[in-house]
Structures are given as structure tokens and as C-alpha cells.
Design a protein around this motif. Structure first.
Motif, short mmCIF file in Angstrom:
data_model
loop_
_atom_site.label_atom_id
_atom_site.label_comp_id
_atom_site.label_asym_id
_atom_site.label_seq_id
_atom_site.Cartn_x
_atom_site.Cartn_y
_atom_site.Cartn_z
N THR A 132 0.84 -1.20 0.00
CA THR A 132 0.00 0.00 0.00
C THR A 132 0.88 1.25 0.00
N VAL A 133 1.87 1.28 0.89
CA VAL A 133 2.74 2.45 1.03
C VAL A 133 3.78 2.49 -0.10
N MET A 134 4.35 1.36 -0.45
CA MET A 134 5.33 1.23 -1.55
C MET A 134 6.52 2.19 -1.41
N ARG A 135 7.07 2.27 -0.21
CA ARG A 135 8.22 3.13 0.03
C ARG A 135 9.49 2.40 -0.38
N SER A 136 10.33 3.06 -1.15
CA SER A 136 11.57 2.41 -1.57
C SER A 136 12.58 2.42 -0.43
N ARG A 137 13.50 1.50 -0.50
CA ARG A 137 14.53 1.35 0.53
C ARG A 137 15.63 2.40 0.33
N PRO A 138 16.37 2.71 1.40
CA PRO A 138 17.47 3.66 1.24
C PRO A 138 18.51 3.19 0.22
N CYS A 139 18.75 1.88 0.17
CA CYS A 139 19.75 1.37 -0.78
C CYS A 139 19.28 1.52 -2.23
N ILE A 140 17.98 1.64 -2.45
CA ILE A 140 17.44 1.89 -3.78
C ILE A 140 17.49 3.39 -4.07
N ASP A 141 17.13 4.20 -3.06
CA ASP A 141 17.15 5.66 -3.22
C ASP A 141 18.56 6.21 -3.41
N TYR A 142 19.53 5.57 -2.76
CA TYR A 142 20.92 6.03 -2.80
C TYR A 142 21.83 4.86 -3.20
N ALA B 284 15.26 -6.29 -4.81
CA ALA B 284 14.51 -5.83 -5.99
C ALA B 284 13.83 -4.50 -5.67
N THR B 285 13.61 -3.70 -6.69
CA THR B 285 13.00 -2.39 -6.49
C THR B 285 11.56 -2.49 -5.98
N ASN B 286 10.91 -3.63 -6.18
CA ASN B 286 9.54 -3.80 -5.66
C ASN B 286 9.53 -4.53 -4.31
N ASN B 287 10.70 -4.64 -3.69
CA ASN B 287 10.81 -5.17 -2.34
C ASN B 287 10.83 -3.95 -1.42
N TYR B 288 9.66 -3.57 -0.94
CA TYR B 288 9.48 -2.27 -0.30
C TYR B 288 9.97 -2.23 1.15
N ARG C 293 18.88 -3.48 10.47
CA ARG C 293 18.31 -3.13 9.17
C ARG C 293 18.64 -1.68 8.78
N VAL C 294 18.71 -0.79 9.76
CA VAL C 294 19.15 0.59 9.50
C VAL C 294 20.64 0.59 9.25
N TYR C 295 21.37 -0.13 10.08
CA TYR C 295 22.83 -0.23 9.96
C TYR C 295 23.23 -0.73 8.58
N LEU C 296 22.52 -1.73 8.08
CA LEU C 296 22.84 -2.34 6.79
C LEU C 296 22.23 -1.60 5.60
N PHE C 297 21.63 -0.43 5.85
CA PHE C 297 21.10 0.47 4.83
C PHE C 297 19.93 -0.15 4.06
N MET C 298 19.17 -1.01 4.74
CA MET C 298 18.01 -1.63 4.13
C MET C 298 16.72 -0.90 4.47
#
Length: 187
Positions: free
Chosen positions: A82-92, A103-107, A147-152
Motif C-alpha cells: 500500500t505504502v510502496m516506500r523504496s529502501r534507502p539502498c534503492i534511493d541512494y 529488488a526495487t519492488n521489495n518495499y 536493518r538501518v545499519y545495513l542500509f536496508m
């Protein structure tokens, strides 16, 4: 709108602060292992099975599995898509990763690791109430922070997952009590 922008900036600044100040080669293997324990809820499934095998803690084991089911349905099936927010590793994508690029659809929102960890830990805390309580809190917190540490994930993904997990764990505990009452009436 200003508040939303401020919160997004705080989220991004915090994840980069972690990257710039806490990530180092000595801690990274430990964080990868913590994250691995949370993959698909594996550590919580194992603990749930163990609890199911001990008569005194059977209700707690059932509560753990109900909580994990809530995490799967609410977090992975409903909110992520529903939210479909991308991960930091995708954004950066230029930030070096210690895990495989998802994957880019792994939100990202909410963090399933945080959701399942706090859901299971909360269910266990309600049912165990012993010296193991602190260990479950530390383990859930460590998995979530990894998960924050690993930039996910962004920190808000993890915080939302933790809050949803706590609510789900408590709800699962009470639902497991209702199931036990029904079972006792039948037998």
C-alpha cells in the motif's frame, strides 16, 4: 506539509548518520548475522516451536505464531504494497552495501524484520515473564537496528515495524487466551 518534509529529512539524516558514524568492519559481520536471524522470522519461528514443545509455555508458542501471522498479513501483504516506500539502498545506490541489493519492488515500510521481531518478542514477554524477557527485547532491538545499519531501512520503517509488532504481539497473546478457553470448553 512542513512537518512531513521535516520528518523525511530527519529519517534520511539519521540513516546517513548511522552510515557515517557507526558502520565499521568490526561490527558489520555481527549486524549481518543479526539481520540473518530475522530473515523470514527464522529465530522467532524456532523459539515458537520450542515453546510449543513445553507444556507450560504452549500458549506462548501459539501466541508467537499468531503474532508472526499478523506481521506477515499486516506488514508484508498489506502495508508494504500500500505504502510502496523504496529502501534507502534503492534511493541512494552509490552507498556500498553489505547485503545483496533487493529488488526495487521489495518495499521498505514497515520493516518486516522489526515487525516480526517485536511481534514475537511481545507475545513471549506476555507469556514468559522471566529472565528471558530482557534477552527477547535485546534480540528484537538488535535485529531491528541491523536493518538501518545495513542500509536496508529508514529509521521510521523500523520504528513503525516495532510499534506494529508490539501491538500485534499483545493482541496475539490475548487471542491465544481466547483459543485456549475454547479448547478447554471443548475438552
Amino acid at each position: 506539509m512542513i512537518i512531513v518534509g521535516w520528518l523525511i529529512a530527519l529519517d534520511h539524516n539519521t540513516v546517513f548518520w548511522v552510515q557515517n558514524n557507526l558502520v565499521n568492519s568490526m561490527i558489520t559481520p555481527f549486524m549481518k548475522n543479526l539481520s540473518w536471524l530475522g530473515n523470514t522470522g527464522r529465530i522467532w519461528i524456532l523459539l515458537g516451536v520450542i515453546l510449543l514443545c513445553i507444556r507450560k509455555y504452549r500458549r506462548t508458542g501459539i501466541a508467537v505464531f499468531i503474532a508472526l501471522l499478523f506481521s506477515l498479513i499486516i506488514g508484508d501483504d498489506l502495508l508494504k504494497h500500500t505504502v510502496m516506500r523504496s529502501r534507502p539502498c534503492i534511493d541512494y545506490p552509490w552507498v556500498s552495501l553489505h547485503l545483496h541489493m533487493p529488488a526495487t519492488n521489495n518495499y521498505s515500510f514497515p520493516s518486516a524484520h522489526a515487525f516480526s521481531s517485536f511481534a514475537a518478542a511481545s507475545a513471549m514477554i506476555k507469556g514468559i515473564r522471566s529472565r528471558w524477557v530482557l534477552l527477547t527485547i535485546v534480540l528484537a532491538s538488535g535485529i531491528a537496528f541491523s536493518r538501518v545499519y545495513l542500509f536496508m531501512h529508514y529509521p521510521s520503517d523500523v520504528l513503525a515495524g516495532a510499534f506494529l509488532g508490539i501491538a500485534s504481539g499483545v493482541a496475539a497473546w490475548y487471542l491465544s487466551g481466547k483459543l485456549f478457553l475454547c479448547y478447554k470448553k471443548v475438552n
